[in-house]
Design a protein around this motif. Structure first.
Motif, mmCIF file in Angstrom:
data_model
loop_
_atom_site.group_PDB
_atom_site.id
_atom_site.type_symbol
_atom_site.label_atom_id
_atom_site.label_comp_id
_atom_site.label_asym_id
_atom_site.label_seq_id
_atom_site.Cartn_x
_atom_site.Cartn_y
_atom_site.Cartn_z
ATOM 1 N N VAL A 1 2.656 -1.811 -3.196
ATOM 2 C CA VAL A 1 2.036 -1.837 -4.519
ATOM 3 C C VAL A 1 3.164 -1.706 -5.539
ATOM 4 N N VAL A 2 3.310 -2.707 -6.390
ATOM 5 C CA VAL A 2 4.357 -2.705 -7.415
ATOM 6 C C VAL A 2 3.692 -2.544 -8.770
ATOM 7 N N ALA A 3 3.948 -1.412 -9.408
ATOM 8 C CA ALA A 3 3.249 -1.088 -10.658
ATOM 9 C C ALA A 3 3.452 -2.170 -11.717
ATOM 10 N N ALA A 4 4.651 -2.772 -11.755
ATOM 11 C CA ALA A 4 4.946 -3.778 -12.772
ATOM 12 C C ALA A 4 4.054 -5.004 -12.637
ATOM 13 N N GLN A 5 3.484 -5.185 -11.448
ATOM 14 C CA GLN A 5 2.599 -6.333 -11.224
ATOM 15 C C GLN A 5 1.156 -6.044 -11.641
ATOM 16 N N HIS A 6 0.928 -4.841 -12.156
ATOM 17 C CA HIS A 6 -0.418 -4.457 -12.595
ATOM 18 C C HIS A 6 -0.354 -3.954 -14.037
ATOM 19 N N PRO A 7 -0.024 -4.826 -14.968
ATOM 20 C CA PRO A 7 0.094 -4.422 -16.377
ATOM 21 C C PRO A 7 -1.210 -3.836 -16.897
ATOM 22 N N GLY A 8 -1.070 -2.803 -17.679
ATOM 23 C CA GLY A 8 -2.240 -2.168 -18.268
ATOM 24 C C GLY A 8 -2.779 -1.010 -17.450
ATOM 25 N N LYS A 9 -2.335 -0.887 -16.204
ATOM 26 C CA LYS A 9 -2.798 0.218 -15.361
ATOM 27 C C LYS A 9 -1.850 1.403 -15.522
ATOM 28 N N ASP A 10 -2.409 2.570 -15.817
ATOM 29 C CA ASP A 10 -1.568 3.762 -15.961
ATOM 30 C C ASP A 10 -1.342 4.395 -14.598
ATOM 31 N N ILE A 11 -0.621 5.506 -14.584
ATOM 32 C CA ILE A 11 -0.259 6.159 -13.328
ATOM 33 C C ILE A 11 -1.496 6.587 -12.544
ATOM 34 N N HIS A 12 -2.535 6.988 -13.244
ATOM 35 C CA HIS A 12 -3.752 7.433 -12.556
ATOM 36 C C HIS A 12 -4.428 6.260 -11.840
ATOM 37 N N ALA A 13 -4.443 5.107 -12.493
ATOM 38 C CA ALA A 13 -5.065 3.927 -11.887
ATOM 39 C C ALA A 13 -4.270 3.454 -10.669
ATOM 40 N N VAL A 14 -2.934 3.476 -10.772
ATOM 41 C CA VAL A 14 -2.092 3.062 -9.650
ATOM 42 C C VAL A 14 -2.245 4.045 -8.488
ATOM 43 N N THR A 15 -2.296 5.337 -8.806
ATOM 44 C CA THR A 15 -2.473 6.357 -7.771
ATOM 45 C C THR A 15 -3.792 6.154 -7.041
ATOM 46 N N GLU A 16 -4.848 5.879 -7.779
ATOM 47 C CA GLU A 16 -6.163 5.682 -7.172
ATOM 48 C C GLU A 16 -6.186 4.398 -6.350
ATOM 49 N N MET A 17 -5.446 3.392 -6.790
ATOM 50 C CA MET A 17 -5.360 2.137 -6.042
ATOM 51 C C MET A 17 -4.725 2.384 -4.665
ATOM 52 N N VAL A 18 -3.645 3.160 -4.638
ATOM 53 C CA VAL A 18 -2.964 3.468 -3.380
ATOM 54 C C VAL A 18 -3.865 4.322 -2.492
ATOM 55 N N ARG A 19 -4.519 5.291 -3.083
ATOM 56 C CA ARG A 19 -5.412 6.155 -2.305
ATOM 57 C C ARG A 19 -6.546 5.346 -1.677
ATOM 58 N N GLU A 20 -7.067 4.374 -2.411
ATOM 59 C CA GLU A 20 -8.171 3.557 -1.906
ATOM 60 C C GLU A 20 -7.718 2.728 -0.707
ATOM 61 N N ILE A 21 -6.480 2.252 -0.719
ATOM 62 C CA ILE A 21 -5.948 1.481 0.415
ATOM 63 C C ILE A 21 -5.946 2.363 1.677
ATOM 64 N N ILE A 22 -5.442 3.584 1.529
ATOM 65 C CA ILE A 22 -5.362 4.494 2.686
ATOM 66 C C ILE A 22 -6.760 4.904 3.116
ATOM 67 N N ARG A 23 -7.635 5.184 2.168
ATOM 68 C CA ARG A 23 -9.004 5.582 2.498
ATOM 69 C C ARG A 23 -9.712 4.484 3.266
ATOM 70 N N HIS A 24 -9.512 3.229 2.843
ATOM 71 C CA HIS A 24 -10.125 2.097 3.539
ATOM 72 C C HIS A 24 -9.597 1.986 4.970
ATOM 73 N N ASN A 25 -8.291 2.154 5.142
ATOM 74 C CA ASN A 25 -7.699 2.061 6.481
ATOM 75 C C ASN A 25 -8.187 3.171 7.414
ATOM 76 N N LEU A 26 -8.531 4.314 6.837
ATOM 77 C CA LEU A 26 -9.060 5.410 7.643
ATOM 78 C C LEU A 26 -10.509 5.158 8.040
ATOM 79 N N GLY A 27 -11.134 4.168 7.412
ATOM 80 C CA GLY A 27 -12.519 3.847 7.719
ATOM 81 C C GLY A 27 -13.511 4.770 7.054
ATOM 82 N N GLU A 28 -13.112 5.402 5.955
ATOM 83 C CA GLU A 28 -14.011 6.327 5.279
ATOM 84 C C GLU A 28 -14.890 5.589 4.284
#
Length: 236
Positions: A209-236
């Motif tokens: 995940v490269v923050a520069a490729q997601h203009p307009g997203k703040d740190i909270h949005a990027v953090t939640e994006m990464v968390r969602e990837i891991i959560r999905h992989n865990l099957g939750e």
């Protein structure tokens, strides 16, 4: 119990064995060779520590790891074994953003320094900020770091909330964030016990995940994006 005691004896022996060479290289001011020796010894120790107890590690997504430049690996945290799993089975030399309590363990503190870990004192806000700034500098210099943004191990394997601002250092350093999902490591050593068991563990490395490729997203949005990837992989 006997198997667990044998494993701990093996662990401490293999952590202490390279110590004298590392000290000698440091005294010779041969920093590059000392660092290479430390990471090579850590990889060997980590892999043997896992295989010695009969555990099997399956890694997918290795092609997603940038093999040059700074990278922040962001992983969920199920077990104390997550650290040797990441050192031994995920390519690239890496340090960890780690809590200060680990520095109280003499042998671990030696290895944390040798691997270039960044130490966070969670009870000292100023020190924590300085440490995160230091981590950002290391990333900008091309080093690789690992962070467990939950802040502690999961007691049931489920993904916890990520600490606010935990991924900000990656944005400050402008480096890719590589989500890592670890499934099953809690079965080796569940939180609250020191007994060791064998287990099958799956490690999933997702696309950066490269923050520069997601203009307009703040740190909270990027953090939640990464968390969602891991959560999905865990099957939750």
């Amino acid at each position: 119990m006997i198997k667990t005691l044998q494993w701990y004896a093996y662990l401490w022996f293999n952590m202490l064995k390279p110590r004298f060479r590392l000290v000698w290289l440091r005294m010779q001011n041969n920093i590059a060779e000392r660092d290479a020796c430390a990471h090579a010894a850590a990889r060997n120790w980590a892999r043997t520590a896992i295989t010695a107890n009969g555990s099997v590690i399956k890694v997918t997504g290795l092609e997603h790891i940038p093999m040059s430049g700074g990278v922040l690996f962001v992983s969920n945290h199920q077990s104390n074994f997550d650290i040797p799993i990441l050192i031994g089975f995920v390519p690239r030399d890496k340090g960890f953003v780690a809590k200060a309590e680990l520095m109280k363990v003499p042998v671990f503190s030696m290895w944390m320094k040798a691997l270039g870990c960044v130490i966070i004192n969670r009870s000292d806000a100023r020190q924590s900020l300085q440490a995160l700034n230091q981590a950002a500098v290391r990333l900008m210099e091309g080093h690789t770091l690992v962070i467990f943004p939950e802040g502690t191990r999961s007691s049931d394997g489920k993904l916890g909330r990520f600490k606010a601002g935990s991924l900000k250092l990656a944005l400050n350093a402008n480096v890719p964030i590589v989500p890592v999902t670890i499934k099953g490591s809690m079965n080796i050593m569940p939180k609250g016990t020191s007994l060791i068991r064998s287990a099958d563990v799956e490690v999933i490395i997702s696309a950066p995940v490269v923050a520069a490729q997601h203009p307009g997203k703040d740190i909270h949005a990027v953090t939640e994006m990464v968390r969602e990837i891991i959560r999905h992989n865990l099957g939750e």
